[in-house]
Design a protein around this motif. Structure first.
Motif, PDB file in Angstrom:
ATOM      1  N   GLY A 211     -65.101  20.513 -46.155  1.00 46.07           N
ATOM      2  CA  GLY A 211     -65.652  19.688 -45.065  1.00 46.07           C
ATOM      3  C   GLY A 211     -64.315  19.231 -44.095  1.00 46.07           C
ATOM      4  O   GLY A 211     -63.430  20.130 -43.925  1.00 46.07           O
ATOM      5  N   GLY A 212     -64.661  18.150 -43.581  1.00 44.61           N
ATOM      6  CA  GLY A 212     -63.601  17.746 -42.583  1.00 44.61           C
ATOM      7  C   GLY A 212     -63.105  16.507 -42.739  1.00 44.61           C
ATOM      8  O   GLY A 212     -63.714  15.397 -43.153  1.00 44.61           O
ATOM      9  N   LEU A 213     -61.670  16.163 -42.523  1.00 50.22           N
ATOM     10  CA  LEU A 213     -60.987  14.862 -42.727  1.00 50.22           C
ATOM     11  C   LEU A 213     -60.825  14.673 -41.017  1.00 50.22           C
ATOM     12  O   LEU A 213     -60.122  15.322 -40.582  1.00 50.22           O
ATOM     13  N   TYR A 214     -61.300  13.678 -40.861  1.00 48.63           N
ATOM     14  CA  TYR A 214     -61.056  13.001 -39.264  1.00 48.63           C
ATOM     15  C   TYR A 214     -60.208  12.028 -39.207  1.00 48.63           C
ATOM     16  O   TYR A 214     -60.404  11.018 -39.788  1.00 48.63           O
ATOM     17  N   PHE A 215     -59.100  11.989 -38.361  1.00 48.46           N
ATOM     18  CA  PHE A 215     -58.162  10.801 -38.133  1.00 48.46           C
ATOM     19  C   PHE A 215     -58.243  10.678 -36.735  1.00 48.46           C
ATOM     20  O   PHE A 215     -58.407  11.418 -35.847  1.00 48.46           O
ATOM     21  N   PRO A 216     -57.743   9.320 -36.217  1.00 44.72           N
ATOM     22  CA  PRO A 216     -57.711   8.970 -34.802  1.00 44.72           C
ATOM     23  C   PRO A 216     -56.470   9.942 -34.378  1.00 44.72           C
ATOM     24  O   PRO A 216     -55.652  10.427 -34.737  1.00 44.72           O
ATOM     25  N   GLY A 217     -57.109  10.291 -32.937  1.00 50.45           N
ATOM     26  CA  GLY A 217     -56.396  11.324 -32.231  1.00 50.45           C
ATOM     27  C   GLY A 217     -54.924  10.858 -32.034  1.00 50.45           C
ATOM     28  O   GLY A 217     -53.959  11.688 -31.742  1.00 50.45           O
ATOM     29  N   GLU A 218     -54.697   9.674 -31.761  1.00 47.68           N
ATOM     30  CA  GLU A 218     -53.324   9.032 -31.575  1.00 47.68           C
ATOM     31  C   GLU A 218     -52.310   9.506 -32.883  1.00 47.68           C
ATOM     32  O   GLU A 218     -51.133   9.254 -32.722  1.00 47.68           O
ATOM     33  N   ARG A 219     -52.896   9.802 -33.901  1.00 49.91           N
ATOM     34  CA  ARG A 219     -52.055  10.088 -35.077  1.00 49.91           C
ATOM     35  C   ARG A 219     -51.830  11.828 -35.085  1.00 49.91           C
ATOM     36  O   ARG A 219     -51.720  12.261 -36.248  1.00 49.91           O
ATOM     37  N   MET A 220     -52.043  12.431 -34.053  1.00 46.08           N
ATOM     38  CA  MET A 220     -51.959  14.003 -33.880  1.00 46.08           C
ATOM     39  C   MET A 220     -50.687  14.390 -34.541  1.00 46.08           C
ATOM     40  O   MET A 220     -50.789  15.310 -35.397  1.00 46.08           O
ATOM     41  N   ALA A 221     -49.585  13.962 -34.133  1.00 52.24           N
ATOM     42  CA  ALA A 221     -48.075  14.427 -34.451  1.00 52.24           C
ATOM     43  C   ALA A 221     -48.124  14.250 -36.020  1.00 52.24           C
ATOM     44  O   ALA A 221     -47.560  15.263 -36.721  1.00 52.24           O
ATOM     45  N   ASP A 222     -48.499  13.166 -36.620  1.00 48.96           N
ATOM     46  CA  ASP A 222     -48.346  13.120 -38.219  1.00 48.96           C
ATOM     47  C   ASP A 222     -49.221  14.003 -38.886  1.00 48.96           C
ATOM     48  O   ASP A 222     -48.685  14.823 -39.991  1.00 48.96           O
ATOM     49  N   VAL A 223     -50.399  14.282 -38.377  1.00 47.31           N
ATOM     50  CA  VAL A 223     -51.375  15.190 -39.088  1.00 47.31           C
ATOM     51  C   VAL A 223     -51.071  16.572 -39.118  1.00 47.31           C
ATOM     52  O   VAL A 223     -50.895  17.431 -39.990  1.00 47.31           O
ATOM     53  N   GLU A 331     -44.150  20.702 -31.407  1.00 50.31           N
ATOM     54  CA  GLU A 331     -44.070  19.685 -30.412  1.00 50.31           C
ATOM     55  C   GLU A 331     -44.736  20.228 -29.016  1.00 50.31           C
ATOM     56  O   GLU A 331     -45.155  19.182 -28.624  1.00 50.31           O
ATOM     57  N   LYS A 332     -44.801  21.356 -28.646  1.00 49.56           N
ATOM     58  CA  LYS A 332     -45.298  21.833 -27.472  1.00 49.56           C
ATOM     59  C   LYS A 332     -46.893  21.526 -27.417  1.00 49.56           C
ATOM     60  O   LYS A 332     -47.453  21.180 -26.525  1.00 49.56           O
ATOM     61  N   LEU A 333     -47.728  21.717 -28.767  1.00 50.97           N
ATOM     62  CA  LEU A 333     -48.917  21.673 -28.876  1.00 50.97           C
ATOM     63  C   LEU A 333     -49.505  20.160 -28.739  1.00 50.97           C
ATOM     64  O   LEU A 333     -50.195  19.659 -28.056  1.00 50.97           O
ATOM     65  N   ILE A 334     -48.465  19.492 -29.179  1.00 52.41           N
ATOM     66  CA  ILE A 334     -48.444  17.994 -29.200  1.00 52.41           C
ATOM     67  C   ILE A 334     -48.454  17.424 -27.581  1.00 52.41           C
ATOM     68  O   ILE A 334     -49.378  16.356 -27.231  1.00 52.41           O
ATOM     69  N   GLU A 335     -47.669  18.037 -27.058  1.00 51.93           N
ATOM     70  CA  GLU A 335     -47.367  17.562 -25.431  1.00 51.93           C
ATOM     71  C   GLU A 335     -48.512  18.069 -24.704  1.00 51.93           C
ATOM     72  O   GLU A 335     -49.104  17.345 -23.826  1.00 51.93           O
ATOM     73  N   LEU A 336     -49.081  19.135 -25.039  1.00 44.88           N
ATOM     74  CA  LEU A 336     -50.317  20.053 -24.322  1.00 44.88           C
ATOM     75  C   LEU A 336     -51.666  19.285 -24.448  1.00 44.88           C
ATOM     76  O   LEU A 336     -52.414  19.382 -23.552  1.00 44.88           O
ATOM     77  N   VAL A 337     -51.997  18.904 -25.835  1.00 46.07           N
ATOM     78  CA  VAL A 337     -53.219  18.537 -26.038  1.00 46.07           C
ATOM     79  C   VAL A 337     -53.293  17.076 -26.914  1.00 46.07           C
ATOM     80  O   VAL A 337     -54.143  16.410 -27.193  1.00 46.07           O
ATOM     81  N   GLY A 338     -51.840  16.483 -27.144  1.00 47.91           N
ATOM     82  CA  GLY A 338     -51.863  15.312 -27.846  1.00 47.91           C
ATOM     83  C   GLY A 338     -52.443  13.941 -26.818  1.00 47.91           C
ATOM     84  O   GLY A 338     -52.844  14.210 -25.829  1.00 47.91           O
ATOM     85  N   PRO A 339     -52.014  12.655 -27.368  1.00 50.59           N
ATOM     86  CA  PRO A 339     -52.707  11.563 -26.861  1.00 50.59           C
ATOM     87  C   PRO A 339     -52.043  11.195 -25.532  1.00 50.59           C
ATOM     88  O   PRO A 339     -52.704  10.826 -24.756  1.00 50.59           O
ATOM     89  N   GLU A 340     -50.831  11.860 -25.357  1.00 48.63           N
ATOM     90  CA  GLU A 340     -50.059  11.557 -24.007  1.00 48.63           C
ATOM     91  C   GLU A 340     -50.372  12.686 -22.851  1.00 48.63           C
ATOM     92  O   GLU A 340     -49.724  12.711 -21.754  1.00 48.63           O
ATOM     93  N   SER A 341     -51.281  13.788 -23.366  1.00 48.46           N
ATOM     94  CA  SER A 341     -51.143  15.139 -22.281  1.00 48.46           C
ATOM     95  C   SER A 341     -51.759  14.638 -21.323  1.00 48.46           C
ATOM     96  O   SER A 341     -51.704  15.460 -20.302  1.00 48.46           O
ATOM     97  N   GLY A 342     -53.109  14.017 -20.916  1.00 48.05           N
ATOM     98  CA  GLY A 342     -53.969  13.607 -19.940  1.00 48.05           C
ATOM     99  C   GLY A 342     -55.110  15.061 -19.948  1.00 48.05           C
ATOM    100  O   GLY A 342     -55.627  14.773 -19.004  1.00 48.05           O
ATOM    101  N   THR A 343     -55.179  15.708 -20.858  1.00 46.54           N
ATOM    102  CA  THR A 343     -55.973  16.959 -21.065  1.00 46.54           C
ATOM    103  C   THR A 343     -57.342  16.333 -21.311  1.00 46.54           C
ATOM    104  O   THR A 343     -57.535  15.459 -21.642  1.00 46.54           O
ATOM    105  N   THR A 344     -58.601  17.105 -20.734  1.00 45.32           N
ATOM    106  CA  THR A 344     -59.765  16.893 -21.111  1.00 45.32           C
ATOM    107  C   THR A 344     -60.273  17.750 -21.978  1.00 45.32           C
ATOM    108  O   THR A 344     -61.503  17.903 -22.625  1.00 45.32           O
ATOM    109  N   MET A 345     -59.488  18.700 -22.797  1.00 44.49           N
ATOM    110  CA  MET A 345     -59.958  19.720 -23.489  1.00 44.49           C
ATOM    111  C   MET A 345     -60.725  19.328 -24.857  1.00 44.49           C
ATOM    112  O   MET A 345     -60.540  18.206 -25.518  1.00 44.49           O
ATOM    113  N   TRP A 346     -61.859  19.695 -24.774  1.00 39.88           N
ATOM    114  CA  TRP A 346     -62.894  19.551 -25.814  1.00 39.88           C
ATOM    115  C   TRP A 346     -62.316  19.689 -27.280  1.00 39.88           C
ATOM    116  O   TRP A 346     -62.431  18.915 -28.286  1.00 39.88           O
ATOM    117  N   ILE A 347     -62.121  21.130 -27.453  1.00 38.54           N
ATOM    118  CA  ILE A 347     -61.639  21.492 -28.633  1.00 38.54           C
ATOM    119  C   ILE A 347     -60.372  22.336 -28.680  1.00 38.54           C
ATOM    120  O   ILE A 347     -60.235  23.370 -27.791  1.00 38.54           O
TER     121      ILE A 347
END
Ligand SMILES: Cc1cc2nc3c(=O)[nH]c(=O)nc-3n(C[C@H](O)[C@H](O)[C@H](O)COP(=O)(O)OP(=O)(O)OC[C@H]3O[C@@H](n4cnc5c(N)ncnc54)[C@H](O)[C@@H]3O)c2cc1C
Length: 469
Positions: A211-223, A331-347
């Motif tokens: 199944g899936g464990l879903y967390f708030p997007g703001e916690r991306m780095a920790d997860v 770190e790069k992935l967090i920069e590119l699609v994380g909470p501060e990235s400003g991206t609209t990426m769906w998935i």
């Protein structure tokens, strides 16, 4: 193409033959991606292998290219002037319970095979989406996010194929009868023939813990950091992936996910539920989950793990493979699609590979991605009017991760406009072998509206290259 041109074809075909303007033409040219349009000269809706033979002979006589459509999940080009062979009517699924194998028609979908196999306590190496076709998926390698790490690629477990080659001949292809064609088709995809039926192994997997464990997007780095440290130590029977999701407020989504920016860990574990729970426990404490769907389930419910859309939608997607995923890449992935990235990426989805995916199968095939530890996919959703922005968004992710990218890629993850990249993604040696097989079985490049392997003798003739389509 004039009606009288196709009258003789229509007279011998058990299915139907459709020209632009005919009732049914628009339904048959429809594809999964609403931003992609097919405008073929003629569509043959095949009911059996003889129909496929008739369609191929018809195209050969008129020097027309052929595009095979099972579901239209990954179309290349518009098929303008081409003959489209639509296989969805050829969707029979026969399970051999004692022999642990399935024989399916070219038009079968994974949902149908999973459901039938589950009645016998068996499971195939299906992908994440139940509406994907068995044929295109398997010929393109077939990366199963539920059983692949323990069993390898779907292409590794194909036992035999029934195909129609460009000369119109119906052939039984296996390791003994046509070894080179068997090697090339499993990984080289639709370049060599139209597959009319597939026979492949099934595995005794009646249930799994997933199944899936879903967390708030703001916690991306920790997860992300926790999952990256965790998954290499898990057994091959535990398969997992990480995804960053910016979901729309759709009513069909569970309430906490509607309109949410979330990060998700997906699991499929074929050991006991108790062991699965113990394995996943450390990740459950990384952050407060907004939704936890990880549970013991019958294999028939496997599609609920990724919970992907099953109805056509407008999107743009592209995927690469990573050679490694060190701290700087995280770190790069967090920069590119994380909470501060400003991206609209769906998935943005990262699948951890390894295990049986790295091992050579009993009968070698053309799959090019063994030994690569991660696949990374970017998906943007939006109408054609936003095409430029959608492509730029996906490119920003994949280009940003380029320092860790491998040239070798899975053909199933290529975007339509990446057709010319086939020469690169297989690596030079494998591509030369594919091109030699292509020269033998499709010398005129009839099957070229795809991620094309160009026959040796046509290699320098740009007019016949896929870029011309
Ligand atoms: C939502 C989604 C989820 C996905 N998940 C996964 C996944 O988990 N793992 C994975 O590996 N891939 C995945 N894919 C990629 C998928 O495997 C490809 O899109 C694949 O091409 C779909 O197969 P299809 O039979 O539906 O083919 P279609 O899209 O109808 O066909 C694509 C091409 O495959 C070839 N082909 C199809 N049928 C035949 C045939 N009978 N004979 C010869 N050639 C044929 C042709 O070249 C054809 O043009 C996913 C795609 C989507 C959109």
């Amino acid at each position: 193409m004039l009606p009288e041109d196709v009258a003789a074809l229509a007279a011998v075909v058990a299915g139907s033959v459709l020209l632009p303007g005919d009732v049914g033409y628009d339904d048959e040219r429809a594809v999964f991606n609403l931003n992609h349009e097919l405008v073929p000269a003629v569509i043959v809706v095949a009911q059996n292998a003889a129909d496929v033979q008739a369609a191929v002979a018809f195209a050969a006589d008129r020097h027309r290219p052929v595009l095979v459509k099972t579901t239209g999940h990954q179309m290349v080009g518009t098929a303008s002037g081409a003959v489209v062979i639509s296989t969805h009517l050829m969707n029979e699924v026969v399970i051999d319970t004692a022999g642990h194998k399935a024989r399916v028609g070219a038009g079968a979908l994974w949902a149908e095979v999973v459901a039938e196999a589950a009645k016998a306590g068996l499971a195939p190496l299906n992908g994440s989406n139940p509406t994907v076709g068995v044929s295109g998926y398997t010929l393109g390698g077939g990366l199963s996010p539920t059983l692949g790490r323990s069993h390898g690629y779907a292409a590794d477990h194909v036992l035999s194929l029934e195909v129609v080659t460009a000369d119109g001949e119906l052939r039984h292809v296996d390791a003994e009868s046509e070894p080179e064609l068997f090697w090339a088709l499993r990984g080289g995809k639709g370049n060599f023939a139209v597959v009319t039926a597939l026979e492949f192994a099934l595995f005794p997997v009646p249930r799994l813990y997933g199944g899936g464990l879903y967390f708030p997007g703001e916690r991306m780095a920790d997860v992300l950091r926790a999952w990256t440290a965790w998954h290499p130590g898990t057994p091959e029977t535990m398969i997992s992936s990480f995804a960053v999701l910016r979901l729309p407020p759709l009513p069909e989504l569970p309430e906490p996910l509607r309109g949410a920016f979330t990060v998700s860990l997906r699991f499929a574990y074929t050991g006991t539920a108790e062991d699965g729970e113990r394995l996943v426990a450390p990740l459950r404490t990384v952050a407060p989950a907004i939704l936890d769907t990880v549970r013991d389930m019958p294999y028939s419910e496997v599609a609920s793990i990724h919970n992907e859309p099953t109805e056509p939608l407008p999107y743009y997607e592209r995927g690469i493979m990573l050679r490694e995923f060190p701290e700087e890449a995280q770190e790069k992935l967090i920069e590119l699609v994380g909470p501060e990235s400003g991206t609209t990426m769906w998935i943005a989805e990262l699948r951890a590979l390894g295990g049986a995916w790295d091992r050579e199968p009993a009968v070698a095939n053309a799959v090019a991605t063994r030994g690569l530890p991660y696949s990374l996919l970017g998906v943007e959703v939006g109408p054609l009017s936003q095409e430029k922005q959608l492509k730029e968004s996906v490119a920003a992710l994949l280009d940003g991760m380029a320092p860790w990218q491998s040239d070798r890629r899975l053909v199933n993850n290529l975007a339509p406009e990446e057709a010319p990249d086939a020469a690169v993604i297989y690596g030079p040696e494998r591509y030369r072998r594919l091109a030699a097989a292509k020269s033998k079985y499709d010398p005129a490049n009839m099957f070229r509206i795809n991620h094309n392997v160009v026959p040796d003798r046509l290699n320098s003739r740009s007019a016949e290259s896929p870029r011309a389509l």
